[in-house]
Design a protein around this motif. Sequence first.
Motif, PDB file in Angstrom:
ATOM      1  N   ALA A  55       0.915  -1.137   0.116  1.00 12.66           N
ATOM      2  CA  ALA A  55      -0.131  -0.064   0.116  1.00 12.66           C
ATOM      3  C   ALA A  55       0.910   1.206   0.122  1.00 12.66           C
ATOM      4  O   ALA A  55       0.502   2.315  -0.820  1.00 12.66           O
ATOM      5  N   ARG A  56       2.092   1.178   0.940  1.00 10.61           N
ATOM      6  CA  ARG A  56       2.896   2.366   1.052  1.00 10.61           C
ATOM      7  C   ARG A  56       3.557   2.760  -0.516  1.00 10.61           C
ATOM      8  O   ARG A  56       3.792   3.694  -0.808  1.00 10.61           O
ATOM      9  N   ALA A  57       4.138   1.431  -1.159  1.00 12.86           N
ATOM     10  CA  ALA A  57       4.701   1.587  -2.300  1.00 12.86           C
ATOM     11  C   ALA A  57       3.861   2.197  -3.350  1.00 12.86           C
ATOM     12  O   ALA A  57       4.089   2.807  -4.391  1.00 12.86           O
ATOM     13  N   GLY A  58       2.385   1.923  -3.228  1.00 11.21           N
ATOM     14  CA  GLY A  58       1.348   2.644  -4.163  1.00 11.21           C
ATOM     15  C   GLY A  58       1.201   3.913  -3.971  1.00 11.21           C
ATOM     16  O   GLY A  58       0.056   4.364  -4.460  1.00 11.21           O
ATOM     17  N   GLY A  59       1.625   4.437  -2.699  1.00 12.11           N
ATOM     18  CA  GLY A  59       1.051   5.794  -2.330  1.00 12.11           C
ATOM     19  C   GLY A  59       0.424   6.085  -1.298  1.00 12.11           C
ATOM     20  O   GLY A  59       0.237   7.379  -0.650  1.00 12.11           O
ATOM     21  N   ALA A  60       0.013   5.233  -0.276  1.00 10.41           N
ATOM     22  CA  ALA A  60      -0.548   5.144   0.759  1.00 10.41           C
ATOM     23  C   ALA A  60       0.254   5.718   1.809  1.00 10.41           C
ATOM     24  O   ALA A  60       1.564   5.878   2.008  1.00 10.41           O
ATOM     25  N   SER A  61      -0.459   7.018   2.441  1.00  8.60           N
ATOM     26  CA  SER A  61       0.218   7.666   3.785  1.00  8.60           C
ATOM     27  C   SER A  61      -0.047   6.751   4.989  1.00  8.60           C
ATOM     28  O   SER A  61      -1.149   6.200   5.220  1.00  8.60           O
TER      29      SER A  61
END
Length: 366
Positions: A156-162
């Motif tokens: 999720a983080r790698a996909g842009g999640a904060s």
Amino acid sequence: MAAFDLIVIGAGIVGTACAELAVREGLRVAVVESGAVGGGATAAAMGHLVAMDDDPAELALSRYSLGLWERFASLPEAEFSRCGTLWVAREASEFAGVPAKIARLAAAGVVARRIDADELYRLEPALVAGLCGGMLVADEAVVYPPRVALHLLGLARAGGASCVLGRRAVALSADGVRLDDGSTLIGPVLVATGCAVPELLPQLPMRSRKGHLVITERYPGRVHHQLLELGYADSAHGDADSSVAFNVQPRPTGQILIGSSREFGVDDRDVSPAMLRRMLERAFAFLPMLRELQALRVWTGFRPTSFDGRPYIGAVADRAHTWVAAGHEGLGVTTALGTAQLLIDQVLGRAPAIDPMPFLPSRALQ
Ligand SMILES: Cc1cc2nc3c(=O)[nH]c(=O)nc-3n(C[C@H](O)[C@H](O)[C@H](O)COP(=O)(O)OP(=O)(O)OC[C@H]3O[C@@H](n4cnc5c(N)ncnc54)[C@H](O)[C@@H]3O)c2cc1C
């Protein structure tokens, strides 16, 4: 003030699965976690991916999820091991119920087969003599849930999640959520806080069901399948204040994980010597060699249990822009990926692949 398409509160296996899928669907996502990622019930779990046939709706969700878990079958982080589930009959009456159980599973697309006593002992020579036979679900597997949660959050983080880690969500507002440092995140909120759901959504009843687990030193080759007694579902899904059942798992490390106990109305995390003894005696009755093994660690955890045993998955009826995915009791690892798909389909206004009705949170308000 940051604005998002979905603010996921809780980074257990359910919240991280929802966050990862929401990011894949192109949503701007924030994840808020007050403790360790995958550290709640998720860290305590056995990680058995198993279809239970006692409730058709949960069976459908489990079956759906089991298919989605195949995505992680060769992922090292998941520690996915397709050991199969071997259900064991001690009583003739349990063995007599196997064909009906196989038929219920088959109707949902789960393949199981009856095992006679000879084959049972070929498959698991360490089982106590005198058992009647059992049922094998060969495709089922085990995973290591906290690492999967970490992996999902990483995706999720790698996909842009904060990620807002170490912060607690303290209140839902009309347009988002307030955190314990006074900051606010704006956007639709998904409450995936497991046992803590009533802190933010007091209208949704949730009980904590305590469980004990024991893990041994490494003894490769002693146990080959996840082993459960056929009476397990009565214990797992019954409403007794306390119960134990035979439930033993071979870890890919060679360790043996021994469960399981269930208790309502106990809030402390302490290991109960009496409950532990009861649980182990149950396991020894099926696998006497366990008595000789060295235990490495004992721990407890709390299963988030809704008022009717089914998870809440969907919109919160009396609140705008608020969603919930919680209350998966002892099946939350199994059903996390299906839950995420069911929830995000609803968020995006799509028709889910399985019937969402049995899981709608509005049933708690009737
Ligand atoms: C002993 C035991 C054995 C089990 N075995 C299995 C099994 O073999 N197979 C299976 O499928 N399931 C099993 N389960 C059940 C499974 O572990 C749970 O259903 C599942 O982990 C629930 O996940 P969750 O994400 O909903 O909750 P959790 O993992 O508890 O995650 C909720 C998260 O929300 C965070 N949080 C709470 N409140 C706030 C707040 N206000 N703000 C920010 N963060 C917050 C918490 O810190 C936590 O990290 C077992 C459970 C136990 C206890």
